[in-house]
Design a protein around this motif. Structure first.
Motif, short mmCIF file in Angstrom:
data_model
loop_
_atom_site.label_atom_id
_atom_site.label_comp_id
_atom_site.label_asym_id
_atom_site.label_seq_id
_atom_site.Cartn_x
_atom_site.Cartn_y
_atom_site.Cartn_z
N GLN A 64 0.83 -1.20 0.00
CA GLN A 64 0.00 0.00 0.00
C GLN A 64 0.87 1.26 0.00
OE1 GLN A 64 -2.73 -0.22 3.27
NE2 GLN A 64 -3.97 -1.85 2.34
N SER A 65 1.95 1.24 0.79
CA SER A 65 2.85 2.41 0.84
C SER A 65 3.53 2.64 -0.51
CB SER A 65 3.90 2.23 1.94
OG SER A 65 4.74 1.11 1.66
N ASP A 66 3.90 1.51 -1.17
CA ASP A 66 4.52 1.64 -2.49
C ASP A 66 3.54 2.22 -3.49
OD1 ASP A 66 6.86 0.62 -1.50
OD2 ASP A 66 6.48 -1.44 -2.19
N SER A 67 2.31 1.73 -3.44
CA SER A 67 1.30 2.24 -4.38
C SER A 67 0.98 3.69 -4.08
CB SER A 67 0.04 1.39 -4.30
OG SER A 67 -0.56 1.46 -3.01
N ILE A 68 0.91 4.04 -2.77
CA ILE A 68 0.66 5.44 -2.40
C ILE A 68 1.79 6.33 -2.87
CG2 ILE A 68 0.46 7.01 -0.44
CD1 ILE A 68 -1.01 4.72 1.05
N THR A 69 3.03 5.85 -2.68
CA THR A 69 4.20 6.63 -3.10
C THR A 69 4.19 6.85 -4.61
OG1 THR A 69 5.49 5.70 -1.28
CG2 THR A 69 6.71 6.76 -3.06
N SER A 70 3.93 5.76 -5.35
CA SER A 70 3.91 5.89 -6.80
C SER A 70 2.78 6.80 -7.27
CB SER A 70 3.75 4.50 -7.44
OG SER A 70 2.52 3.90 -7.05
N THR A 71 1.63 6.73 -6.57
CA THR A 71 0.51 7.61 -6.91
C THR A 71 0.87 9.06 -6.67
OG1 THR A 71 -1.04 5.85 -6.28
CG2 THR A 71 -1.92 8.08 -6.47
N ILE A 72 1.52 9.30 -5.54
CA ILE A 72 1.94 10.67 -5.22
C ILE A 72 2.93 11.20 -6.25
CG2 ILE A 72 3.19 12.07 -3.54
CD1 ILE A 72 1.99 10.27 -1.34
N MET A 73 3.88 10.35 -6.64
CA MET A 73 4.88 10.76 -7.62
C MET A 73 4.25 11.04 -8.98
SD MET A 73 7.67 10.97 -6.01
CE MET A 73 8.76 11.20 -7.40
#
Length: 246
Positions: A19-28
């Motif tokens: 979830q953190s990876d997906s959130i990070t990628s979404t933010i980027m």
């Protein structure tokens, strides 16, 4: 039981990491979307700045195009009119070039006056480049007074940096010179020498002298005249003989 808890915690960690990876990628991705027009605008602004810098350089070059700087002119004038008079006298004496007042746009000393130092350079701006080019063509006639073109500080630094390469190319026997902020190098041409050599080595083909031609042509004319006269005489004698017989 403990093993089940451990497996449970491992699953939770894995899910949180995903979830953190997906959130990070979404933010980027969101940041990238926001920055993309800014980056594009920055590129356009950079292109505009480069164009403006080129225009400024062109304007500055045109402004200095008709200028010339005189080095070594004795300083001591009190007014601009006196400086102009002294400068005109120097041009006439050293280069044998007469300058009219209407040909000069402006004249002044460069820098602040410092007593005891060598005379400051004199900037002379002409109405057109014709007089400037005439002075530069004859500048070698003067020994004490020197004449240079008016370049900006950046151009002077570029020309100074090219001097070692200029000297190197000349030592190689090539034709090298500075044109504004560029080094021009050309190979020496032997065309004139080879052409002269061919002309000397080729044996000349002499034509028949004019006198001989005239004499030969006159002989031909005389021969034709003699033939016509002989034919005329033969016809006359034949006619006479016929008349006698009749």
């Amino acid at each position: 039981m403990d093993e089940q808890f451990e497996l449970f915690f491992e699953k939770i960690k894995t899910e949180m990491k995903n979830q953190s990876d997906s959130i990070t990628s979404t933010i980027m991705e969101k940041i990238g979307e926001k920055l993309e027009p800014v980056i594009e605008e920055n590129k356009k602004l950079r292109i505009k700045v480069e164009l403006l810098e080129k225009k400024i350089e062109t304007l500055e070059r045109d402004k200095k195009n008709n200028n010339i700087i005189v080095h070594g002119l004795k300083e001591g004038e009190k007014t601009t009119e006196q400086l102009l008079k002294n400068t005109k006298e120097v041009f006439l004496k050293t280069l044998n070039i007469n300058i009219q007042d209407c040909e000069i746009n402006k004249i002044y000393r460069i820098g602040k006056e410092i007593k005891g130092n060598k005379p400051r350079p004199t900037l002379l701006s002409f109405v057109s480049g014709l007089k400037k080019n005439e002075i530069l063509r004859n500048k070698k006639k003067s020994k004490e007074i020197t004449f240079t073109e008016d370049y900006s500080k950046d151009i002077l630094e570029k020309r100074k940096a090219l001097i070692p390469q200029l000297t190197e190319e000349r030592n190689k026997g090539k034709i090298a010179y500075l044109k504004y902020d560029q080094l021009i190098v050309k190979e020496k041409s032997n065309t004139c020498y080879e052409k002269r050599k061919r002309e000397v080595s080729t044996s000349p083909q002499y034509s028949q002298p004019k006198k001989q031609q005239i004499s030969s042509s006159s002989k031909e004319i005389v021969n034709v005249y003699d033939m016509m006269r002989a034919r005329s005489n033969s016809l006359t004698s034949t006619t006479c003989s016929r008349d006698k017989k009749s």
